[in-house]
Motif scaffolding. Structure first.
Motif, PDB file in Angstrom:
ATOM      1  N   LEU A 124      11.328 -17.466  16.121  1.00 59.41           N
ATOM      2  CA  LEU A 124      10.776 -16.634  15.484  1.00 59.41           C
ATOM      3  C   LEU A 124      11.526 -15.182  15.641  1.00 59.41           C
ATOM      4  N   GLN A 125      11.660 -15.045  16.730  1.00 58.19           N
ATOM      5  CA  GLN A 125      12.338 -13.509  17.255  1.00 58.19           C
ATOM      6  C   GLN A 125      13.515 -13.435  16.630  1.00 58.19           C
ATOM      7  N   GLY A 126      14.284 -14.510  16.881  1.00 59.87           N
ATOM      8  CA  GLY A 126      15.606 -14.537  16.013  1.00 59.87           C
ATOM      9  C   GLY A 126      15.637 -14.109  14.615  1.00 59.87           C
ATOM     10  N   ILE A 127      14.590 -14.597  13.990  1.00 59.18           N
ATOM     11  CA  ILE A 127      14.477 -14.357  12.355  1.00 59.18           C
ATOM     12  C   ILE A 127      14.047 -12.774  12.188  1.00 59.18           C
ATOM     13  N   VAL A 128      13.139 -12.450  12.982  1.00 59.35           N
ATOM     14  CA  VAL A 128      12.624 -11.251  12.884  1.00 59.35           C
ATOM     15  C   VAL A 128      13.558 -10.151  13.198  1.00 59.35           C
ATOM     16  N   ALA A 129      14.385 -10.234  14.077  1.00 60.18           N
ATOM     17  CA  ALA A 129      15.392  -9.243  14.465  1.00 60.18           C
ATOM     18  C   ALA A 129      16.718  -9.449  13.717  1.00 60.18           C
ATOM     19  N   ASP A 130      16.902 -10.343  12.644  1.00 58.52           N
ATOM     20  CA  ASP A 130      17.925 -10.256  11.913  1.00 58.52           C
ATOM     21  C   ASP A 130      18.435  -9.244  10.696  1.00 58.52           C
ATOM     22  N   PRO A 131      19.684  -8.348  11.181  1.00 57.05           N
ATOM     23  CA  PRO A 131      19.769  -7.141  10.494  1.00 57.05           C
ATOM     24  C   PRO A 131      19.752  -7.349   9.110  1.00 57.05           C
ATOM     25  N   ALA A 132      19.645  -8.775   8.480  1.00 52.45           N
ATOM     26  CA  ALA A 132      19.702  -8.895   6.917  1.00 52.45           C
ATOM     27  C   ALA A 132      18.123  -8.939   6.585  1.00 52.45           C
ATOM     28  N   ARG A 133      17.334  -8.705   7.381  1.00 51.33           N
ATOM     29  CA  ARG A 133      15.956  -8.996   7.070  1.00 51.33           C
ATOM     30  C   ARG A 133      15.358  -7.948   5.947  1.00 51.33           C
TER      31      ARG A 133
ATOM     32  N   TYR B 247       0.839  -1.111   0.041  1.00 53.09           N
ATOM     33  CA  TYR B 247       0.009  -0.031   0.070  1.00 53.09           C
ATOM     34  C   TYR B 247       0.717   1.238   0.137  1.00 53.09           C
ATOM     35  N   GLN B 248       2.261   1.200   0.185  1.00 48.92           N
ATOM     36  CA  GLN B 248       3.093   2.161   0.205  1.00 48.92           C
ATOM     37  C   GLN B 248       2.539   3.353   1.056  1.00 48.92           C
ATOM     38  N   ALA B 249       1.952   2.977   2.140  1.00 48.09           N
ATOM     39  CA  ALA B 249       1.260   3.974   3.379  1.00 48.09           C
ATOM     40  C   ALA B 249       2.352   4.598   4.237  1.00 48.09           C
ATOM     41  N   PHE B 250       3.865   4.050   4.072  1.00 46.37           N
ATOM     42  CA  PHE B 250       4.890   4.696   4.956  1.00 46.37           C
ATOM     43  C   PHE B 250       6.046   4.316   4.169  1.00 46.37           C
ATOM     44  N   GLY B 251       7.241   5.013   4.455  1.00 39.92           N
ATOM     45  CA  GLY B 251       8.572   4.589   3.920  1.00 39.92           C
ATOM     46  C   GLY B 251       9.281   3.415   4.898  1.00 39.92           C
ATOM     47  N   GLU B 252      10.647   3.060   4.333  1.00 39.61           N
ATOM     48  CA  GLU B 252      11.287   1.888   4.895  1.00 39.61           C
ATOM     49  C   GLU B 252      11.552   2.305   6.469  1.00 39.61           C
ATOM     50  N   ASP B 253      11.781   3.565   6.946  1.00 37.93           N
ATOM     51  CA  ASP B 253      12.287   3.950   8.206  1.00 37.93           C
ATOM     52  C   ASP B 253      10.938   3.455   9.239  1.00 37.93           C
ATOM     53  N   GLU B 254       9.705   3.871   8.681  1.00 38.70           N
ATOM     54  CA  GLU B 254       8.633   3.337   9.561  1.00 38.70           C
ATOM     55  C   GLU B 254       8.392   1.847   9.543  1.00 38.70           C
ATOM     56  N   TRP B 255       8.657   1.157   8.361  1.00 34.16           N
ATOM     57  CA  TRP B 255       8.818  -0.113   8.447  1.00 34.16           C
ATOM     58  C   TRP B 255       9.824  -0.750   9.327  1.00 34.16           C
ATOM     59  N   ARG B 256      11.106  -0.355   9.406  1.00 32.08           N
ATOM     60  CA  ARG B 256      11.838  -0.880  10.332  1.00 32.08           C
ATOM     61  C   ARG B 256      11.631  -0.637  11.803  1.00 32.08           C
ATOM     62  N   ALA B 257      11.132   0.620  12.155  1.00 33.57           N
ATOM     63  CA  ALA B 257      10.377   1.023  13.479  1.00 33.57           C
ATOM     64  C   ALA B 257       9.319  -0.227  14.007  1.00 33.57           C
ATOM     65  N   ARG B 258       8.550  -0.332  13.039  1.00 36.43           N
ATOM     66  CA  ARG B 258       7.341  -1.126  13.249  1.00 36.43           C
ATOM     67  C   ARG B 258       7.961  -2.514  13.541  1.00 36.43           C
ATOM     68  N   VAL B 259       8.599  -3.097  12.748  1.00 28.43           N
ATOM     69  CA  VAL B 259       9.289  -4.370  12.694  1.00 28.43           C
ATOM     70  C   VAL B 259       9.980  -4.623  14.284  1.00 28.43           C
ATOM     71  N   ASP B 260      10.970  -3.409  14.535  1.00 23.40           N
ATOM     72  CA  ASP B 260      11.801  -3.467  15.799  1.00 23.40           C
ATOM     73  C   ASP B 260      10.799  -3.551  16.997  1.00 23.40           C
ATOM     74  N   ALA B 261       9.729  -2.718  17.004  1.00 22.99           N
ATOM     75  CA  ALA B 261       8.854  -2.831  18.170  1.00 22.99           C
ATOM     76  C   ALA B 261       8.230  -4.237  18.197  1.00 22.99           C
ATOM     77  N   ALA B 262       7.779  -4.799  17.149  1.00 19.32           N
ATOM     78  CA  ALA B 262       7.086  -6.262  17.085  1.00 19.32           C
ATOM     79  C   ALA B 262       8.124  -7.288  17.403  1.00 19.32           C
ATOM     80  N   SER B 263       9.428  -6.896  17.115  1.00 20.82           N
ATOM     81  CA  SER B 263      10.422  -7.935  17.534  1.00 20.82           C
ATOM     82  C   SER B 263      10.767  -8.123  18.942  1.00 20.82           C
ATOM     83  N   ALA B 264      10.752  -6.574  19.608  1.00 19.39           N
ATOM     84  CA  ALA B 264      10.634  -6.563  21.036  1.00 19.39           C
ATOM     85  C   ALA B 264       9.656  -7.091  21.855  1.00 19.39           C
ATOM     86  N   ASP B 265       8.380  -6.983  21.206  1.00 18.02           N
ATOM     87  CA  ASP B 265       7.229  -7.557  21.884  1.00 18.02           C
ATOM     88  C   ASP B 265       7.461  -9.309  21.737  1.00 18.02           C
ATOM     89  N   LEU B 266       7.921  -9.738  20.547  1.00 18.19           N
ATOM     90  CA  LEU B 266       7.982 -11.322  20.551  1.00 18.19           C
ATOM     91  C   LEU B 266       8.991 -11.613  21.452  1.00 18.19           C
TER      92      LEU B 266
END
Length: 265
Positions: free
Chosen positions: A221-230, A184-203
């Motif tokens: 799952l958390q190890g995969i989501v937190a991978d810098p290469a994601r 949907y291109q609702a936001f940029g990559e910076d917000e994508w990373r912020a969202r994934v980081d927050a979900a990774s912390a919750d996980l």
């Protein structure tokens, strides 16, 4: 039973039903499973009650190939039933799915797996449970569903119930991060990373606090989501095994993981 041919398996209904009498605990669905569980799930059977539940008379249904389109075939539910254990038999190695009534409307789950014998599939029963059974198997595959209805309620695993609910929120957050950015291109990559980081912390918090059997899967799952290469849109890559185990356990507990979409209609 219109549009479903009676199977020779029906001759074994008495022995299949007898094996299940008195069984009332939910365990992971196996082998022989949307929603969403994948193949190779473990048997689903409720935990033993303090006193033996009363069983109620019921007839088995059987067929060859899938039942007619949803909601399937008639599956009478006796008055007073609060749960049901279905001995579901099919053979041939093909995938199967079984749904009692309209499970989505009740917040429950179809159960599924591979056709390699007899599996115990368990559901809660209420006044809202539809008296139908929807079976999906490969063409030509014989199946039989032998129910044991019980007056005892379905025994939810409280730890699993809590963990499945928490994981559903995290899974939804990860799904929406990818969908919002890539589709949907609702936001940029910076917000994508912020969202994934927050979900990774919750996980990670969930993995550390989990009291159910799913702690290891959450950690994997958390190890995969937190991978810098994601990369955007690819968080699920490599998570199939852990996700399948989570889905199977939550479905067997009849507390399925429901994804809430933030974007789209």
């Amino acid at each position: 039973m219109a549009a479903s041919t009676l199977s020779p398996l029906a001759t074994t209904v008495r022995s299949a039903t007898a094996v299940l009498i008195g069984v009332v605990a939910a365990v992971a669905l196996g082998g022989c499973a949307t929603g969403s569980a994948g193949e190779g799930a473990g048997d689903s059977t409720p935990s033993a009650a303090a006193t033996a539940p009363t069983t109620l008379p019921a007839e088995a249904v059987s067929g060859t190939g899938s039942t007619p389109e949803f909601p399937g075939v008639d599956f009478p539910i006796p008055a007073g039933a609060q749960s049901v254990v279905i001995a579901f038999s099919c053979n041939g190695g093909e995938h199967f799915s079984v749904e009692l009534g309209d499970s989505m409307a009740l917040g429950q789950a179809p159960l599924s797996g591979t056709c390699d014998g007899t599996r115990s599939l368990t559901w809660p029963v209420s006044e809202q449970t539809g008296a139908t059974l929807y079976v999906v198997v490969a063409d030509g595959v014989d199946w039989m569903a032998a129910p044991t209805f019980l007056t005892a309620p379905f025994a939810y695993d409280e730890a699993l119930t809590a963990d499945c609910a928490s994981f559903a929120e995290i899974s939804s957050a990860l799904f929406n991060a990818d969908e919002g950015f890539t589709t949907y291109q609702a936001f940029g990559e910076d917000e994508w990373r912020a969202r994934v980081d927050a979900a990774s912390a919750d996980l990670q918090e969930l993995a550390e606090a989990a009291e159910s059997e799913l702690a290891d899967e959450f950690s994997d799952l958390q190890g995969i989501v937190a991978d810098p290469a994601r990369t955007p849109g690819a968080w699920v890559a490599g998570t199939e095994g852990a996700n399948a185990a989570i889905q199977q356990a939550c479905n067997a507990n009849q507390t399925p993981v429901v994804t809430v979409a933030e974007f789209g209609g």
